[in-house]
Structure formats: C-alpha cells, structure tokens
Design an enzyme around this catalytic site. Sequence first.
Site, PDB file in Angstrom:
ATOM      1  N   LYS A  22       0.787  -1.161  -0.113  1.00  0.00           N
ATOM      2  CA  LYS A  22       0.249   0.035   0.005  1.00  0.00           C
ATOM      3  C   LYS A  22       1.036   1.267  -0.092  1.00  0.00           C
ATOM      4  O   LYS A  22       0.809   2.172  -0.639  1.00  0.00           O
ATOM      5  CB  LYS A  22      -0.805  -0.007   1.269  1.00  0.00           C
ATOM      6  CG  LYS A  22      -1.591   1.368   1.396  1.00  0.00           C
ATOM      7  CD  LYS A  22      -2.380   1.238   2.841  1.00  0.00           C
ATOM      8  CE  LYS A  22      -1.666   1.986   3.913  1.00  0.00           C
ATOM      9  NZ  LYS A  22      -1.606   3.324   4.109  1.00  0.00           N
ATOM     10  N   ASN A  23       1.878   1.480   0.750  1.00  0.00           N
ATOM     11  CA  ASN A  23       2.976   2.558   1.010  1.00  0.00           C
ATOM     12  C   ASN A  23       3.835   2.497  -0.113  1.00  0.00           C
ATOM     13  O   ASN A  23       4.592   3.565   0.056  1.00  0.00           O
ATOM     14  CB  ASN A  23       3.471   2.603   2.330  1.00  0.00           C
ATOM     15  CG  ASN A  23       2.518   2.526   3.581  1.00  0.00           C
ATOM     16  OD1 ASN A  23       1.140   2.844   3.126  1.00  0.00           O
ATOM     17  ND2 ASN A  23       2.613   2.616   4.691  1.00  0.00           N
ATOM     18  N   CYS A 118      -5.284  12.554  11.769  1.00  0.00           N
ATOM     19  CA  CYS A 118      -5.896  11.404  11.588  1.00  0.00           C
ATOM     20  C   CYS A 118      -5.931  10.496  12.681  1.00  0.00           C
ATOM     21  O   CYS A 118      -5.784  11.092  13.586  1.00  0.00           O
ATOM     22  CB  CYS A 118      -5.412  10.732  10.394  1.00  0.00           C
ATOM     23  SG  CYS A 118      -3.754   9.918  10.877  1.00  0.00           S
ATOM     24  N   ARG A 123      -0.271  14.469  12.382  1.00  0.00           N
ATOM     25  CA  ARG A 123       0.284  14.526  10.936  1.00  0.00           C
ATOM     26  C   ARG A 123       0.393  15.809  10.358  1.00  0.00           C
ATOM     27  O   ARG A 123      -0.008  16.157   9.275  1.00  0.00           O
ATOM     28  CB  ARG A 123      -0.618  13.872  10.139  1.00  0.00           C
ATOM     29  CG  ARG A 123      -1.420  12.386  10.715  1.00  0.00           C
ATOM     30  CD  ARG A 123      -0.072  11.288  10.762  1.00  0.00           C
ATOM     31  NE  ARG A 123       0.409  10.732   9.680  1.00  0.00           N
ATOM     32  CZ  ARG A 123      -0.278   9.716   9.183  1.00  0.00           C
ATOM     33  NH1 ARG A 123      -1.224   9.152   9.634  1.00  0.00           N
ATOM     34  NH2 ARG A 123       0.305   9.220   8.177  1.00  0.00           N
ATOM     35  N   ASP A 309       4.129   0.606  11.890  1.00  0.00           N
ATOM     36  CA  ASP A 309       3.090   0.100  11.173  1.00  0.00           C
ATOM     37  C   ASP A 309       2.505  -1.428  11.621  1.00  0.00           C
ATOM     38  O   ASP A 309       1.731  -2.030  11.488  1.00  0.00           O
ATOM     39  CB  ASP A 309       3.104   0.120   9.583  1.00  0.00           C
ATOM     40  CG  ASP A 309       3.035   1.501   9.113  1.00  0.00           C
ATOM     41  OD1 ASP A 309       3.417   1.553   8.201  1.00  0.00           O
ATOM     42  OD2 ASP A 309       2.616   2.424  10.018  1.00  0.00           O
ATOM     43  N   ARG A 401      -8.943  -0.281   3.828  1.00  0.00           N
ATOM     44  CA  ARG A 401      -7.731   0.587   3.049  1.00  0.00           C
ATOM     45  C   ARG A 401      -6.636   0.124   2.924  1.00  0.00           C
ATOM     46  O   ARG A 401      -6.107   0.401   1.794  1.00  0.00           O
ATOM     47  CB  ARG A 401      -7.817   1.726   4.209  1.00  0.00           C
ATOM     48  CG  ARG A 401      -8.874   2.813   4.390  1.00  0.00           C
ATOM     49  CD  ARG A 401      -8.542   4.066   5.187  1.00  0.00           C
ATOM     50  NE  ARG A 401      -7.062   4.232   4.748  1.00  0.00           N
ATOM     51  CZ  ARG A 401      -6.444   4.998   5.271  1.00  0.00           C
ATOM     52  NH1 ARG A 401      -6.665   5.349   6.692  1.00  0.00           N
ATOM     53  NH2 ARG A 401      -4.989   5.245   4.851  1.00  0.00           N
TER      54      ARG A 401
HETATM   55  C1  EPZ Z   1       4.166   7.076   5.868  1.00  0.00           C
HETATM   56  O1  EPZ Z   1       3.363   8.081   6.655  1.00  0.00           O
HETATM   57  C2  EPZ Z   1       3.151   5.911   5.979  1.00  0.00           C
HETATM   58  N1  EPZ Z   1       1.883   6.136   4.954  1.00  0.00           N
HETATM   59  C3  EPZ Z   1       2.654   5.611   7.203  1.00  0.00           C
HETATM   60  O2  EPZ Z   1       1.925   4.290   7.228  1.00  0.00           O
HETATM   61  C4  EPZ Z   1       3.752   5.243   8.140  1.00  0.00           C
HETATM   62  O3  EPZ Z   1       3.239   4.758   9.423  1.00  0.00           O
HETATM   63  C5  EPZ Z   1       4.843   6.212   8.334  1.00  0.00           C
HETATM   64  O4  EPZ Z   1       5.101   6.779   6.995  1.00  0.00           O
HETATM   65  C6  EPZ Z   1       5.972   6.010   9.156  1.00  0.00           C
HETATM   66  O5  EPZ Z   1       6.604   4.884   8.584  1.00  0.00           O
HETATM   67  C7  EPZ Z   1       2.198   6.105   3.746  1.00  0.00           C
HETATM   68  O6  EPZ Z   1       3.536   5.814   3.155  1.00  0.00           O
HETATM   69  C8  EPZ Z   1       0.972   6.497   2.887  1.00  0.00           C
HETATM   70  P1  EPZ Z   1       5.999  10.283   8.357  1.00  0.00           P
HETATM   71  P2  EPZ Z   1       3.909   9.684   6.672  1.00  0.00           P
HETATM   72  O7  EPZ Z   1       6.018  11.663   7.517  1.00  0.00           O
HETATM   73  O8  EPZ Z   1       4.599  10.131   5.670  1.00  0.00           O
HETATM   74  C9  EPZ Z   1       5.959  13.737  11.891  1.00  0.00           C
HETATM   75  C10 EPZ Z   1      -0.054   3.039   7.430  1.00  0.00           C
HETATM   76  O9  EPZ Z   1      -0.366   2.404   8.440  1.00  0.00           O
HETATM   77  N2  EPZ Z   1       5.789  14.637  10.765  1.00  0.00           N
HETATM   78  O10 EPZ Z   1       7.268   9.580   8.223  1.00  0.00           O
HETATM   79  O11 EPZ Z   1       2.742  10.511   7.020  1.00  0.00           O
HETATM   80  C11 EPZ Z   1       4.502  12.796  11.840  1.00  0.00           C
HETATM   81  O12 EPZ Z   1       3.444  13.693  12.363  1.00  0.00           O
HETATM   82  C12 EPZ Z   1       0.496   4.315   7.676  1.00  0.00           C
HETATM   83  O13 EPZ Z   1       0.390   2.162   6.435  1.00  0.00           O
HETATM   84  C13 EPZ Z   1       6.065  15.962  11.284  1.00  0.00           C
HETATM   85  O14 EPZ Z   1       6.288  16.275  12.418  1.00  0.00           O
HETATM   86  O15 EPZ Z   1       4.806   9.653   7.782  1.00  0.00           O
HETATM   87  C14 EPZ Z   1       4.761  11.575  12.574  1.00  0.00           C
HETATM   88  O16 EPZ Z   1       4.644  11.775  13.937  1.00  0.00           O
HETATM   89  C15 EPZ Z   1       0.094   5.056   8.903  1.00  0.00           C
HETATM   90  N3  EPZ Z   1       6.099  16.869  10.166  1.00  0.00           N
HETATM   91  C16 EPZ Z   1       6.244  11.180  12.265  1.00  0.00           C
HETATM   92  O17 EPZ Z   1       6.765  12.401  11.598  1.00  0.00           O
HETATM   93  C17 EPZ Z   1       6.178  16.700   8.770  1.00  0.00           C
HETATM   94  O18 EPZ Z   1       6.412  17.619   7.960  1.00  0.00           O
HETATM   95  C18 EPZ Z   1       6.418  10.177  10.880  1.00  0.00           C
HETATM   96  O19 EPZ Z   1       5.889  10.672   9.942  1.00  0.00           O
HETATM   97  C19 EPZ Z   1       5.990  15.217   8.325  1.00  0.00           C
HETATM   98  C20 EPZ Z   1       5.875  14.240   9.438  1.00  0.00           C
END
Ligand code: EPZ
Length: 421
Positions: A22-23, A118, A123, A309, A401
């Site tokens: 998915k990711n 979410c 996020r 995850d 999803r």
């Molecule tokens: C991706 O989300 C994945 N989603 C998530 O999978 C996964 O849990 C996550 O990466 C971590 O591996 C997809 O790829 C579609 P991040 P993403 O930006 O990109 C903070 C699932 O269940 N952050 O690495 O949103 C954020 O709030 C989903 O398959 C900021 O603070 O994750 C979080 O606490 C859930 N500012 C942390 O970083 C920003 O600008 C990690 O987020 C961006 C992120």
Amino acid sequence: MRKFIVSGGKKLEGEISVQGAKNSVLPVIAAATLCDGNVIIKNAPDISDTYFALQILNHLGAKTTFTANENTIAIDSTGVRESEIPDKLMKKIRSSIFFLGAILGRTGRCRISQPGGCDIGLRPIDMHISALKQMGVKVIHEEEHLDFIADKGITGAKINLVFPSVGATENIIMAAVTAVGTTIISNAAREPEVVDLVKFLNAAGAKIKTDASGRIIIKGVPKLTGCEFKIMPDRIAAATYLACAASTGGMVTIRDCNTFDLDPILPIFTAAGCKVYTYDTSVTLSAGKKLTSPHSLIKTLVHPGFPTDAQAVIMGMLTRAEGVTVFEETIFENRYRHVPELTKFGADIIVSGKIAVVTGVPKLHAAKAESTDLRGGAGIITAALAAEGRSEISLIEYIDRGYEDFEGNLKRLGAEIQRSS
Ligand code: EPZ
C-alpha cells in the site's frame, strides 16, 4: 457499518501470497502524474486506498484503468491540467498529501485543503512546506487551504530533514525530479517504500541516486516518460499474517515477499518462541505451544528499526504471551487507540504516554470491538483469532483501506471469519 464475525481459537495453517505494498503504490500512483506517456503498474493491491488515489489522478485529468483481478493499473497523465486536490478526497485519505510534489512538478501549482490529523496523530506537514520553500515554491496559507506556487519553476536545493519523514522525503523527490538543478536530501527516510518510489521514477527517466551516507541526490531532467513497474511486496501485510499465525499457535508460509524487508520484525517472532525459516521470497513461521514475551523493549523506529506500522499486530499477538512486554511508540503520538479494544478481549495492557505494558494472560475471550484505524484494526483481528468464541469487529472500512481480501487470506489459512453488513 460493515463488520467481521470471527470464531476464534483455531490454528492458522497453510500458505498465501502477500499483496503489493500500500505504502509504495500510493506514492507511485502520485508520481505517475509526472510521466508523459503510458505507465503500467503491476502488483498493485486491490485496496480502497488504491481507488481513492486513482480518483485523485482522474480529477487531475489523467486517464486511469485498474484491472483489479490482475492487480494492474494503466495510467496516461498527458491530459493532466488540474492542480487542486478536491477537499472531499483530501479528507478521504490523508495520503493524498503525497500528490503535492508531483502536481507541483507537473503543473507548477497545487492547492490543497489543510490536511487534517487522522486516527493516529496530528500529521503536520511543516517539513514538506519548509523543503518546498527552499526549492523556490511560494506557499500561501489560507483559512481552509494551502496554495503552493512555483510559477518560476522549481529549483534544486540542499535540504536537511530534521526528521526522516517518509512523506516529506517522497514529496521532495517528486518535486525535484523535473526541477532545474540538483536536489540533495540529507537525513532522508530510508523505508523500502521510498526506495521503490525511486526505482519507479528512475524507470521513467529520472536521475536519482543515494550516496554512502544515505543522502538522496536528484538531478533534475526536462521530463519523465512512461514505464512499466512492479510494486514491492507489502512487508506490513506479511508481518500481519505472520502475527495472526503466531497468535493462534499455527504454522503458515507467506510467499512472494521480500524477506530482507522483514529483518526488523522477524527476530521478535523468534524471541517469542516461534520458529522462523526464510527462503528467497517466502517466510515460514511455526508457532510454539505457548508464546513467551520477547523480553526486550519493542521500540518503534524509522527504518531499519522496528516499523510503527507493525506495532499493533505484534501487540495483538503478544496479549497471550507469557511474561511482560513493553512497547515504546516513538513515531506517532496517538498510536495506542487499539489498546482499549484489545482489553475488551481480556488483554492486560497499561498505557502511559509513549509506553504500553502488555502482561500476557492465559486466555482471551470473544468480544465486540471496533477497528480504530488501519493497523489497529488488524491488531484487534490478530487477538480475536486467538479468542475462544464468536467476536464481532466493526468499522472494518479501516482494514479495507490497506489489506487486500483480508478475510479471504485468513480463510485460506483456516480462520473462521465472515464479513457482514
Ligand atoms: C508514512 O506516513 C506511511 N504512510 C505510514 O503508514 C507510516 O506509518 C509512516 O510513513 C512512518 O513509517 C504512507 O506511506 C502512505 P512520516 P507519513 O512523515 O509519511 C511527523 C500505514 O498504516 N511529521 O514519516 O505521514 C509525523 O506527524 C500508514 O500504512 C512532522 O512532524 O509518515 C509523524 O509523527 C500509517 N512533520 C512522524 O513525523 C512533517 O512535515 C512520521 O511521519 C511530516 C511528518
């Protein structure tokens, strides 16, 4: 409200093939916006997020077809003119934010509604915004919307991420592939799904490489062509089915997976008393009579650490493991929402901030529970499969999803699970 009815207590045995990731498919579909020509995506998972992502692409003006029974997507983005992601789609899937860099790269503008938080956290997208500003993109904050404007084009920049955010890394890459000049991302995310996106973009003519220190270097090219690409196997789905097998004392083989992507997760199964055998593209798990606590802190980290995850499904599996297991969730601030649902089955779990302490109980009993989010829902099913009796898990739209034919795969492994509305 659709739900799963699970008659738990049966060992899972047999073998299944794991779905595409998915990711990976979500950012790859977004990246297809940049391609001038036909894109064919193989091994695309038949999950609702795939359909939502294609709806966004159609709204932008691309032509897309998804042959679900062949897991194949065809995309022609030559007609892309639109640069706004409609509010209703922004709200439907948070991962629509992954279109930002691609739409900017293609049209020079992008308008999105403020991405809400979410189920698992706020996020924010501050890192996405600050990086794009460094690349010459103007960002206008309105009440409900954000406008990104790159009328003079996007210029390459040296970007250091304060945190290796997956989404920010992917958006920067997609904005940089057709930018003027070179972009270097330090402290970039290294998740396998990011690597898959890079492979897709290079197959379409991008010039992206990674140096010894993990920096991603993107040399802008005038345009991208079409290509054919196969999505990587879903490591979290593979871990989910292994956890379901371990939770029920069974023995399963997961075929068509990249076993090295499971390196951060497999040692936990072994430490919990399972026997794990890995081959080139398959992994077999045979659970012991009784699971024991892995007796080490399970701390979620960025890759190559234990993935956030997989936290909920591993927790669901360890609710009956002898001993005490301590989890620390360091990636998201609200990723224990499945805990109250697990305690409905008799699990003994205490949460304090980032820490969750799971004390194994001899038995779980059937219960009525709700999926709280995608992976939380899968973790609840992992426990329900081990609970004696008939359980009902509602709000399974969350599970749909990200898991293709979830109940079909579990049935093939001997589970008694039905979908009902
Ligand atoms: C991706 O989300 C994945 N989603 C998530 O999978 C996964 O849990 C996550 O990466 C971590 O591996 C997809 O790829 C579609 P991040 P993403 O930006 O990109 C903070 C699932 O269940 N952050 O690495 O949103 C954020 O709030 C989903 O398959 C900021 O603070 O994750 C979080 O606490 C859930 N500012 C942390 O970083 C920003 O600008 C990690 O987020 C961006 C992120």
